[in-house]
Motif scaffolding. Sequence first.
Motif, PDB file in Angstrom:
ATOM      1  N   UNK A  41     -58.187  13.507 -48.941  1.00 21.67           N
ATOM      2  CA  UNK A  41     -57.237  12.821 -48.064  1.00 21.67           C
ATOM      3  C   UNK A  41     -57.915  12.284 -46.819  1.00 21.67           C
ATOM      4  N   UNK A  42     -57.222  11.383 -46.126  1.00 19.02           N
ATOM      5  CA  UNK A  42     -57.725  10.810 -44.876  1.00 19.02           C
ATOM      6  C   UNK A  42     -57.764  11.873 -43.788  1.00 19.02           C
ATOM      7  N   UNK A  43     -56.716  12.699 -43.714  1.00 17.34           N
ATOM      8  CA  UNK A  43     -56.632  13.735 -42.676  1.00 17.34           C
ATOM      9  C   UNK A  43     -56.037  13.190 -41.409  1.00 17.34           C
ATOM     10  N   UNK A  44     -56.837  12.473 -40.635  1.00 20.62           N
ATOM     11  CA  UNK A  44     -56.397  11.959 -39.334  1.00 20.62           C
ATOM     12  C   UNK A  44     -55.762  10.582 -39.497  1.00 20.62           C
ATOM     13  N   UNK A  45     -54.649  10.528 -40.228  1.00 20.38           N
ATOM     14  CA  UNK A  45     -53.975   9.254 -40.439  1.00 20.38           C
ATOM     15  C   UNK A  45     -52.906   9.046 -39.371  1.00 20.38           C
ATOM     16  N   UNK A  46     -52.831   7.833 -38.852  1.00 19.37           N
ATOM     17  CA  UNK A  46     -51.834   7.482 -37.843  1.00 19.37           C
ATOM     18  C   UNK A  46     -51.737   5.964 -37.787  1.00 19.37           C
ATOM     19  N   UNK A  80     -56.899   1.284 -44.146  1.00 23.33           N
ATOM     20  CA  UNK A  80     -57.419   2.453 -43.421  1.00 23.33           C
ATOM     21  C   UNK A  80     -58.916   2.253 -43.229  1.00 23.33           C
ATOM     22  N   UNK A  81     -59.401   2.495 -41.996  1.00 20.55           N
ATOM     23  CA  UNK A  81     -60.836   2.248 -41.782  1.00 20.55           C
ATOM     24  C   UNK A  81     -61.535   3.357 -41.009  1.00 20.55           C
ATOM     25  N   UNK A  82     -60.958   4.560 -41.004  1.00 21.14           N
ATOM     26  CA  UNK A  82     -61.613   5.695 -40.358  1.00 21.14           C
ATOM     27  C   UNK A  82     -61.399   6.926 -41.233  1.00 21.14           C
ATOM     28  N   UNK A  83     -62.489   7.440 -41.772  1.00 18.36           N
ATOM     29  CA  UNK A  83     -62.414   8.576 -42.681  1.00 18.36           C
ATOM     30  C   UNK A  83     -63.219   9.768 -42.152  1.00 18.36           C
ATOM     31  N   UNK A  84     -63.382   9.842 -40.842  1.00 22.57           N
ATOM     32  CA  UNK A  84     -64.184  10.909 -40.246  1.00 22.57           C
ATOM     33  C   UNK A  84     -63.682  12.301 -40.634  1.00 22.57           C
ATOM     34  N   UNK A 130     -51.052  13.560 -45.298  1.00 23.18           N
ATOM     35  CA  UNK A 130     -51.337  12.206 -44.815  1.00 23.18           C
ATOM     36  C   UNK A 130     -50.042  11.448 -44.545  1.00 23.18           C
ATOM     37  N   UNK A 131     -49.076  11.555 -45.447  1.00 26.34           N
ATOM     38  CA  UNK A 131     -47.796  10.876 -45.260  1.00 26.34           C
ATOM     39  C   UNK A 131     -47.059  11.400 -44.031  1.00 26.34           C
ATOM     40  N   UNK A 182     -48.280  12.957 -41.365  1.00 25.12           N
ATOM     41  CA  UNK A 182     -48.936  12.611 -40.101  1.00 25.12           C
ATOM     42  C   UNK A 182     -48.677  11.148 -39.736  1.00 25.12           C
ATOM     43  N   UNK A 183     -48.718  10.264 -40.726  1.00 24.86           N
ATOM     44  CA  UNK A 183     -48.399   8.865 -40.455  1.00 24.86           C
ATOM     45  C   UNK A 183     -46.957   8.732 -39.971  1.00 24.86           C
ATOM     46  N   UNK A 184     -46.037   9.432 -40.622  1.00 23.88           N
ATOM     47  CA  UNK A 184     -44.631   9.369 -40.217  1.00 23.88           C
ATOM     48  C   UNK A 184     -44.422   9.972 -38.833  1.00 23.88           C
ATOM     49  N   UNK A 185     -45.123  11.048 -38.518  1.00 21.53           N
ATOM     50  CA  UNK A 185     -45.005  11.651 -37.185  1.00 21.53           C
ATOM     51  C   UNK A 185     -45.530  10.706 -36.112  1.00 21.53           C
ATOM     52  N   UNK A 186     -46.618   9.993 -36.409  1.00 24.46           N
ATOM     53  CA  UNK A 186     -47.151   9.051 -35.418  1.00 24.46           C
ATOM     54  C   UNK A 186     -46.161   7.921 -35.161  1.00 24.46           C
ATOM     55  N   UNK A 187     -45.396   7.532 -36.177  1.00 23.99           N
ATOM     56  CA  UNK A 187     -44.364   6.507 -35.990  1.00 23.99           C
ATOM     57  C   UNK A 187     -43.287   7.030 -35.045  1.00 23.99           C
ATOM     58  N   UNK A 188     -42.863   8.261 -35.254  1.00 22.12           N
ATOM     59  CA  UNK A 188     -41.851   8.861 -34.366  1.00 22.12           C
ATOM     60  C   UNK A 188     -42.319   8.904 -32.919  1.00 22.12           C
ATOM     61  N   UNK A 189     -43.619   9.128 -32.724  1.00 19.52           N
ATOM     62  CA  UNK A 189     -44.159   9.289 -31.368  1.00 19.52           C
ATOM     63  C   UNK A 189     -44.556   7.967 -30.721  1.00 19.52           C
ATOM     64  N   UNK A 190     -44.536   6.891 -31.486  1.00 11.88           N
ATOM     65  CA  UNK A 190     -44.942   5.591 -30.942  1.00 11.88           C
ATOM     66  C   UNK A 190     -43.951   5.121 -29.880  1.00 11.88           C
TER      67      UNK A 190
END
Length: 351
Positions: free
Chosen positions: A66-71, A89-93, A103-104, A106-114
């Motif tokens: 997985x990407x892990x740090x997805x946002x 996606x362009x960061x896979x650190x 991953x899903x 974290x992406x959804x949580x970042x939307x809530x926090x935007x």
Amino acid sequence: MSFRTDNDDYETWLGTQCDVVKADIDYKHQRMKKSAFIFLRATYFRWAKKIGDWCPQLMDAPPVLSVGDLHLENFGAWRDADGRLVWGVNDFDEAAIMPYVLDLVRLAASIRLAPDLAVGNRAATGALLKGYRDGLDDPQPALLYEGETWLRPFAERADLKPEKFWKEVSGYPKASPPAKIAEAMIASLPKDVEKVRMCSRRKGGGGLGRPRYVAVAYWRGGRVLREAKALVPSAWDWANDKKSQASNFLELANGRYRAPDPFLHVRNKFILRRIAADSHKIELGDDAGAMLRLDLLRAMAFDLASIHAAAGSATTRAIRRDLGKRPRGWLNAAAKAAAAAVERDYEEWRN
């Protein structure tokens, strides 16, 4: 355990993995006070440590690389081996094997926090699930001058003019990267470049504090750039007390359904890539929430599914079965719980 304790422990561990840039850590600490959205970007280590406590119902999902740090801001544009402009996606650190749902969520949580969110939370998670299912069914990259031309305004924003990019390049401070890293950046440049200048660069959220260098050279009428950023083991391994393992960065970046960047390499524990006015991470900044559209969210989740689908048909079938068993509204509920936990950590840090 408090956020501050985990932050201190993680930064101590980071210091054992690379030569930490203290000034960039201090800068990150200040940025973390600006908003919960920026705080999320800067603190994947805490997410990796606590998501199992915040959302235990997620942890039995099928594992996948997985990407892990997805946002929302982990998307960008690059040129593939045929010169095509690609978005995704362009960061896979922080790539690691974990339950695919993380991953899903974290992406959804970042939307809530935007900030200034322009779409409803339920509609947003519905769009993510629709895009993710579609991506599992037909995984492929997003080409901005062919299949997904409608995405171009997000990759070529009017306020991100080339002039601004090159002005920033002119302001990069001089630096002295390790000899092997300088050699690797120079080797990646065209053979007859002139006037190579070694610089440092401050960029990103969670990666702040890791050494980041840029070789700026003059070549046939203009400047060409190569960036080198320190690559350390995923914070997922730190959070789960795993011994540091070989990075999964390139396996995800060059996956079966990607149109990969031919300039992307790992050398001597540094990520090397070409950066340019048309090849960079797309920062939405203070407009992150206001810029969102449901079709953009579907595209983000479609690209994520294309990344997960590279694990093979058996894993894809397991993911589909798991999605079918999850109760209605599960993604919205998990994102809500995770975002609330991030906001509690943010308030602790800010105060």
